[in-house]
Design a protein around this motif. Sequence first.
Motif, mmCIF file in Angstrom:
data_model
loop_
_atom_site.group_PDB
_atom_site.id
_atom_site.type_symbol
_atom_site.label_atom_id
_atom_site.label_comp_id
_atom_site.label_asym_id
_atom_site.label_seq_id
_atom_site.Cartn_x
_atom_site.Cartn_y
_atom_site.Cartn_z
ATOM 1 N N LEU A 67 2.596 82.306 34.357
ATOM 2 C CA LEU A 67 1.222 82.758 34.576
ATOM 3 C C LEU A 67 0.316 82.368 33.404
ATOM 4 O O LEU A 67 -0.822 81.942 33.599
ATOM 5 N N VAL A 68 0.830 82.513 32.190
ATOM 6 C CA VAL A 68 0.070 82.107 31.001
ATOM 7 C C VAL A 68 -0.204 80.608 31.055
ATOM 8 O O VAL A 68 -1.341 80.162 30.848
ATOM 9 N N CYS A 69 0.819 79.827 31.352
ATOM 10 C CA CYS A 69 0.654 78.372 31.420
ATOM 11 C C CYS A 69 -0.339 77.973 32.505
ATOM 12 O O CYS A 69 -1.129 77.047 32.318
ATOM 13 N N ALA A 70 -0.318 78.663 33.637
ATOM 14 C CA ALA A 70 -1.272 78.360 34.712
ATOM 15 C C ALA A 70 -2.705 78.559 34.215
ATOM 16 O O ALA A 70 -3.583 77.734 34.502
ATOM 17 N N GLU A 71 -2.922 79.617 33.453
ATOM 18 C CA GLU A 71 -4.262 79.857 32.894
ATOM 19 C C GLU A 71 -4.647 78.796 31.872
ATOM 20 O O GLU A 71 -5.808 78.468 31.720
ATOM 21 N N LEU A 72 -3.642 78.281 31.182
ATOM 22 C CA LEU A 72 -3.883 77.238 30.183
ATOM 23 C C LEU A 72 -4.034 75.852 30.806
ATOM 24 O O LEU A 72 -4.406 74.897 30.129
ATOM 25 N N LEU B 84 7.340 91.722 37.479
ATOM 26 C CA LEU B 84 6.063 92.187 36.961
ATOM 27 C C LEU B 84 5.339 92.996 38.036
ATOM 28 O O LEU B 84 5.414 92.681 39.222
ATOM 29 N N THR B 85 4.635 94.016 37.591
ATOM 30 C CA THR B 85 3.772 94.775 38.492
ATOM 31 C C THR B 85 2.454 94.006 38.650
ATOM 32 O O THR B 85 2.226 92.993 37.972
ATOM 33 N N GLU B 86 1.568 94.512 39.493
ATOM 34 C CA GLU B 86 0.242 93.888 39.620
ATOM 35 C C GLU B 86 -0.469 93.890 38.273
ATOM 36 O O GLU B 86 -1.116 92.909 37.899
ATOM 37 N N LEU B 87 -0.326 94.998 37.535
ATOM 38 C CA LEU B 87 -0.923 95.070 36.208
ATOM 39 C C LEU B 87 -0.281 94.035 35.291
ATOM 40 O O LEU B 87 -0.975 93.363 34.515
ATOM 41 N N GLY B 88 1.039 93.878 35.359
ATOM 42 C CA GLY B 88 1.734 92.895 34.532
ATOM 43 C C GLY B 88 1.265 91.479 34.812
ATOM 44 O O GLY B 88 1.102 90.667 33.887
ATOM 45 N N VAL B 89 1.034 91.158 36.075
ATOM 46 C CA VAL B 89 0.504 89.834 36.449
ATOM 47 C C VAL B 89 -0.892 89.662 35.850
ATOM 48 O O VAL B 89 -1.205 88.619 35.260
ATOM 49 N N ALA B 90 -1.720 90.697 35.968
ATOM 50 C CA ALA B 90 -3.071 90.634 35.402
ATOM 51 C C ALA B 90 -3.022 90.493 33.877
ATOM 52 O O ALA B 90 -3.812 89.740 33.290
ATOM 53 N N GLN B 91 -2.079 91.199 33.229
ATOM 54 C CA GLN B 91 -1.942 91.091 31.774
ATOM 55 C C GLN B 91 -1.563 89.672 31.364
ATOM 56 O O GLN B 91 -2.107 89.128 30.399
ATOM 57 N N ALA B 92 -0.621 89.079 32.086
ATOM 58 C CA ALA B 92 -0.188 87.719 31.758
ATOM 59 C C ALA B 92 -1.343 86.737 31.928
ATOM 60 O O ALA B 92 -1.551 85.855 31.076
ATOM 61 N N ARG B 93 -2.077 86.872 32.998
ATOM 62 C CA ARG B 93 -3.235 85.984 33.211
ATOM 63 C C ARG B 93 -4.282 86.178 32.117
ATOM 64 O O ARG B 93 -4.872 85.216 31.638
ATOM 65 N N ALA B 94 -4.499 87.435 31.720
ATOM 66 C CA ALA B 94 -5.465 87.712 30.657
ATOM 67 C C ALA B 94 -5.013 87.104 29.330
ATOM 68 O O ALA B 94 -5.833 86.574 28.569
ATOM 69 N N MET B 95 -3.688 87.166 29.050
ATOM 70 C CA MET B 95 -3.170 86.528 27.826
ATOM 71 C C MET B 95 -3.436 85.030 27.861
ATOM 72 O O MET B 95 -3.832 84.427 26.871
ATOM 73 N N GLY B 96 -3.210 84.419 29.027
ATOM 74 C CA GLY B 96 -3.457 82.987 29.171
ATOM 75 C C GLY B 96 -4.912 82.632 28.965
ATOM 76 O O GLY B 96 -5.240 81.662 28.273
ATOM 77 N N ALA B 97 -5.807 83.429 29.553
ATOM 78 C CA ALA B 97 -7.240 83.182 29.404
ATOM 79 C C ALA B 97 -7.674 83.347 27.947
ATOM 80 O O ALA B 97 -8.478 82.555 27.426
ATOM 81 N N THR B 98 -7.132 84.361 27.277
ATOM 82 C CA THR B 98 -7.451 84.583 25.866
ATOM 83 C C THR B 98 -6.968 83.415 25.012
ATOM 84 O O THR B 98 -7.688 82.925 24.142
ATOM 85 N N LEU B 99 -5.751 82.959 25.272
ATOM 86 C CA LEU B 99 -5.224 81.814 24.523
ATOM 87 C C LEU B 99 -6.042 80.553 24.787
ATOM 88 O O LEU B 99 -6.306 79.769 23.877
ATOM 89 N N ARG B 100 -6.445 80.349 26.033
ATOM 90 C CA ARG B 100 -7.249 79.172 26.373
ATOM 91 C C ARG B 100 -8.526 79.166 25.539
ATOM 92 O O ARG B 100 -8.916 78.143 24.984
#
Length: 124
Positions: free
Chosen positions: A70-75, A29-45
Motif C-alpha cells: 500500500l505504501v509503495c502504491a502511494e509512492l 489489516l483493518t480498514e483503518l490499517g489500510v488507511a494508515q498505510a496509504r497515509a504513510m505512503g502519501a506522507t513519504l511521497r
Amino acid sequence: MSRTIYLLRHGQTKFNLERRMQGHCDSALTELGVAQARAMGATLRAELGSLDNWQVFASPLGRTMQTAELVCAELGLASRCIQPEPRLIESRFWRLGAAASSNSAYAISSLSNATGLAFSSAGL
C-alpha cells in the motif's frame, strides 16, 4: 555520504483491534490499517521527492507486506520492488524495555549487513 532510513510499522490489524498479541501469527489489516498505510505512503511521497535509489525492505509477514504494498502504491512504486527481509520479522528485538537500545542497534546492524549500506544507530 549520509543515508536516511525510514522505519514504518504495519497498519492496524484485526488482532491489534482485539488487543491480541500477534508475534509471528498474522492477521489482516483493518480498514483503518489500510488507511494508515496509504497515509504513510502519501506522507513519504511528499517528504522524499525523487524516488531514485530508494530501496524498500519489509518483513515477509502478511501484515507487513500488505502495508509495504500500500505504501509503495502511494509512492508510485511497483510492489515487486519490495524486498522481503526475514530479519525484520517481529521478535524480541523490537520489545521495549531495558535492552531496547542494544536490540535496536542489533536490528540496524543486521539491516546494514543485509543491504551492504551503513546506517547509524546513534540515539537508539
